[in-house]
Every structure is written in structure tokens, then in C-alpha cells.
Design a protein around this motif. Structure first.
Motif, short mmCIF file in Angstrom:
data_model
loop_
_atom_site.label_atom_id
_atom_site.label_comp_id
_atom_site.label_asym_id
_atom_site.label_seq_id
_atom_site.Cartn_x
_atom_site.Cartn_y
_atom_site.Cartn_z
N LEU A 109 0.83 -1.20 0.00
CA LEU A 109 0.00 0.00 0.00
C LEU A 109 0.86 1.25 0.00
O LEU A 109 0.58 2.22 -0.73
CB LEU A 109 -0.93 -0.01 1.22
CG LEU A 109 -1.87 1.18 1.37
CD1 LEU A 109 -2.82 1.28 0.19
CD2 LEU A 109 -2.65 1.08 2.68
N ALA A 110 1.92 1.26 0.79
CA ALA A 110 2.81 2.42 0.84
C ALA A 110 3.47 2.66 -0.52
O ALA A 110 3.61 3.82 -0.96
CB ALA A 110 3.87 2.22 1.92
N LEU A 111 3.87 1.60 -1.20
CA LEU A 111 4.47 1.74 -2.53
C LEU A 111 3.47 2.31 -3.52
O LEU A 111 3.80 3.20 -4.33
CB LEU A 111 4.99 0.39 -3.02
CG LEU A 111 6.23 -0.16 -2.31
CD1 LEU A 111 6.52 -1.58 -2.77
CD2 LEU A 111 7.44 0.74 -2.56
N ALA A 133 1.40 7.62 -6.45
CA ALA A 133 0.13 8.24 -6.82
C ALA A 133 0.33 9.59 -7.48
O ALA A 133 1.17 10.39 -7.06
CB ALA A 133 -0.75 8.39 -5.58
N THR A 134 -0.47 9.81 -8.52
CA THR A 134 -0.43 11.09 -9.26
C THR A 134 -1.81 11.68 -9.48
O THR A 134 -1.92 12.81 -9.93
CB THR A 134 0.25 10.90 -10.62
OG1 THR A 134 -0.46 9.90 -11.38
CG2 THR A 134 1.70 10.47 -10.46
N ALA A 135 -2.86 10.92 -9.17
CA ALA A 135 -4.24 11.37 -9.39
C ALA A 135 -4.93 11.50 -8.05
O ALA A 135 -5.08 10.52 -7.32
CB ALA A 135 -4.99 10.39 -10.29
N LEU A 156 -9.69 2.75 -16.67
CA LEU A 156 -10.12 2.80 -15.27
C LEU A 156 -9.07 2.18 -14.36
O LEU A 156 -8.69 2.77 -13.33
CB LEU A 156 -11.45 2.07 -15.11
CG LEU A 156 -11.89 1.72 -13.68
CD1 LEU A 156 -11.99 2.96 -12.80
CD2 LEU A 156 -13.21 0.96 -13.70
N MET A 157 -8.58 1.00 -14.71
CA MET A 157 -7.60 0.33 -13.85
C MET A 157 -6.30 1.12 -13.75
O MET A 157 -5.66 1.17 -12.70
CB MET A 157 -7.37 -1.10 -14.35
CG MET A 157 -8.55 -2.02 -14.07
SD MET A 157 -8.28 -3.76 -14.55
CE MET A 157 -8.66 -3.67 -16.31
N ALA A 158 -5.92 1.78 -14.83
CA ALA A 158 -4.73 2.64 -14.80
C ALA A 158 -4.95 3.82 -13.86
O ALA A 158 -4.04 4.23 -13.12
CB ALA A 158 -4.40 3.12 -16.20
N ASP A 159 -6.18 4.36 -13.86
CA ASP A 159 -6.48 5.49 -12.99
C ASP A 159 -6.48 5.06 -11.52
O ASP A 159 -6.04 5.81 -10.65
CB ASP A 159 -7.83 6.09 -13.37
CG ASP A 159 -7.89 7.59 -13.13
OD1 ASP A 159 -6.82 8.23 -13.08
OD2 ASP A 159 -8.99 8.14 -13.00
N LEU A 160 -6.96 3.86 -11.25
CA LEU A 160 -6.92 3.36 -9.87
C LEU A 160 -5.48 3.26 -9.37
O LEU A 160 -5.18 3.61 -8.22
CB LEU A 160 -7.61 2.00 -9.78
CG LEU A 160 -9.13 2.00 -9.97
CD1 LEU A 160 -9.66 0.58 -9.99
CD2 LEU A 160 -9.82 2.81 -8.88
N ARG A 161 -4.60 2.79 -10.23
CA ARG A 161 -3.18 2.75 -9.84
C ARG A 161 -2.65 4.16 -9.60
O ARG A 161 -1.88 4.39 -8.67
CB ARG A 161 -2.36 2.03 -10.92
CG ARG A 161 -2.60 0.52 -10.97
CD ARG A 161 -1.60 -0.17 -11.85
NE ARG A 161 -1.75 0.18 -13.25
CZ ARG A 161 -2.55 -0.45 -14.10
NH1 ARG A 161 -3.29 -1.48 -13.69
NH2 ARG A 161 -2.63 -0.09 -15.36
N ALA A 162 -3.07 5.10 -10.44
CA ALA A 162 -2.61 6.48 -10.28
C ALA A 162 -3.15 7.12 -9.01
O ALA A 162 -2.56 8.07 -8.49
CB ALA A 162 -3.03 7.32 -11.49
N MET A 163 -4.25 6.61 -8.50
CA MET A 163 -4.81 7.11 -7.24
C MET A 163 -4.10 6.51 -6.02
O MET A 163 -4.35 6.93 -4.89
CB MET A 163 -6.30 6.75 -7.13
CG MET A 163 -7.20 7.40 -8.13
SD MET A 163 -8.90 6.78 -7.86
CE MET A 163 -9.63 7.12 -9.46
N GLY A 164 -3.28 5.49 -6.23
CA GLY A 164 -2.69 4.77 -5.11
C GLY A 164 -3.64 3.75 -4.52
O GLY A 164 -3.44 3.29 -3.39
#
Length: 266
Positions: free
Chosen positions: A15-17, A22-24, A180-188
Motif C-alpha cells: 500500500l505504501a508503494l 500516486a499522481t491522481a 479505469l484500472m490505470a487510474d486506480l493505480r494512479a490514485m494509489g
């Protein structure tokens, strides 16, 4: 007797990684705006607030602490505790709420925002169907997010007075499931479950999920919706001037009424 330890739901290192990359932050910013709006309804000045957050840069006007299993809080040191979209990752949500309640002075306010059970219901259904079709089984991918009635009950279990749980939803539209999945990664907010698969998901599963998503949910212009339900928990540290607590399971009062009652009694 050896005490029962809470189940390890979250891989905190993973989770910390995820959060570090995160960028979004648009949902985190939504939480900031929601808290500011709700605090404007309270006719009270807070002199010792603190925010539990993974992204302190979004809260420049508030002292902040990390959402570790043991929060960096002192007993009755705060008059306002805000938990900003971290509780859904807690291994022990009730324990986190108890720590927040103990940190509040009598008649202090707790505001907690977290993702609720309707969050990403479209993606969750599509991934489950795709994985079952492709591999014959389903692996842990999405947090077991709570429903609003259950979460309201957690406030009472943690000892809060005047508990309120309400929610709002935000629907975001994407080109496809991969976007969507890429955005979730960008949200952390990528998969940090302790029980997750430790190898990449098969491409066939993701491709099939994207097909199901588009076929089931796509709008006439070809976009897919993603639902985010944000549940807002409000409670007060007990004080003799407050109204009597609600009976168990009845934490459904309107936020405005609860805030007005607390201010009147303060």
C-alpha cells in the motif's frame, strides 16, 4: 488466554508503494471539499485538529498523521479528528475508530470519509465473471468495503455519541476498463490485499473483463461508468450535555440535525 489479533487484510508495504507512486488525487480532493463543507455547518472553532491521511500535502491547513495500525495520537489531545479516505484499508476499522475517539476531548468531533460498498461495483462484477470464466475461480482483488448501515454501527461500537452515517456517490467515465484500472493505480488504490495473487493477472482475464464491462455498462457514446461511493461518518466524543445516544443500529439521523443538536448543547 491469548488475545485474538485482527485479521491482516492489508499488505501495508505494498500500500505504501502504491501511494508513493500516486499522481491522481481528484477523489482525495473531493474528500477535502466535503470536509470543509461539513465543518462550515458547525458553529464552532477547532483549535487542535488533526487529519489521518496518506496525502498530507492536500491538507496544508491541518496537522496530519499517517494511517498506521497504531495512530500517533494522544488521549484527549484533539478537539477534531478527520480520517480522510484511509479507513477502508484498516486491518481493524473499529480499533482505528476507538483510537480516534480516545484522542478527542469531551464533545470533540470526528469526521471520517471512506469508500463504501457500492464503490467499483461494475468493475468488481466484471472481474469476477471474467476470472470465473477464464480460470474457473475467483481471487482477492477488491477490498470488502462496508455498507452504510454497518459502518454507522461501528461508530457506536467505538463509543461515539450522536453517530451519523450518510453517503454520496461520484460517477466517473472512462474510455474502457484498462483506462479505469490505470487510474486506480494512479490514485494509489491498486490491489494491496495481503491475500492477493502474487503474480500478474492473466491478460485473458483482463481482456474478458473489459469486454463484459463494455457490453454491460457502456453509454451510447462508448464510455464506461465507474461508481465511487463515499461514506461519511460523524460522531462526537461523549459529553454530559449531549443528547442520549441512539439505540443500536439506528445511526441514520440527518447530519444537519446531529450537528445542530451538538452545537446547541455545546
Amino acid at each position: 488466554m491469548t488475545p485474538t489479533l485482527p485479521m491482516t487484510l492489508t499488505d501495508r508495504k505494498a500500500l505504501a508503494l502504491h501511494r508513493a507512486r500516486a499522481t491522481a488525487f481528484f477523489l482525495q480532493e473531493e474528500a477535502v471539499a466535503e470536509v470543509q463543507d461539513r465543518l462550515s455547518e458547525v458553529n464552532r472553532s477547532f483549535t487542535n485538529p488533526v487529519v489521518v491521511t496518506a496525502f498530507p500535502q492536500l491538507w496544508p491547513d491541518f496537522p496530519s498523521i499517517a494511517d498506521n495500525d497504531t495512530l500517533d495520537l494522544q488521549t484527549e489531545a484533539q478537539d477534531l479528528v478527520i480520517d480522510a479516505l484511509t479507513l477502508h484499508w484498516a486491518n481493524d476499522p473499529v480499533g482505528q475508530l476507538v483510537q480516534c475517539r480516545r484522542a478527542l476531548r469531551p464533545d470533540g468531533l470526528f469526521l471520517g470519509l471512506l469508500f463504501g460498498g457500492q464503490t467499483l461495483h461494475e468493475l468488481r462484477a466484471c472481474l469476477a465473471q471474467a476470472e470465473a470464466e477464464t480460470t474457473g475461480g475467483i481471487s482477492p482483488r477488491v477490498l470488502p468495503m462496508g455498507e452504510i448501515r454497518d459502518l454507522g454501527g461501528l461508530l457506536q461500537r467505538a463509543g461515539f455519541a450522536l453517530p451519523v452515517a450518510d453517503s454520496f456517490t461520484k460517477t466517473v467515465f472512462y474510455r474502457d476498463a484498462f483506462h479505469l484500472m490505470a487510474d486506480l493505480r494512479a490514485m494509489g488504490e491498486g490491489n494491496a490485499l495481503a491475500a492477493r495473487l502474487k503474480h500478474p493477472t492473466r491478460r485473458a482475464v483482463l481482456a474478458r473483463a473489459a469486454q463484459i464491462y463494455a457490453a454491460t455498462y457502456a453509454t451510447p457514446d462508448g464510455l464506461i461508468p465507474a461508481t465511487f461511493e463515499i461514506i461519511c461518518l460523524t460522531g462526537w466524543a461523549p459529553h454530559e450535555t449531549q443528547q442520549k445516544p441512539l439505540r443500536p443500529g439506528s445511526a441514520t439521523a440527518r447530519l444537519e440535525d446531529a450537528l445542530k443538536a451538538a452545537v446547541k448543547n455545546g
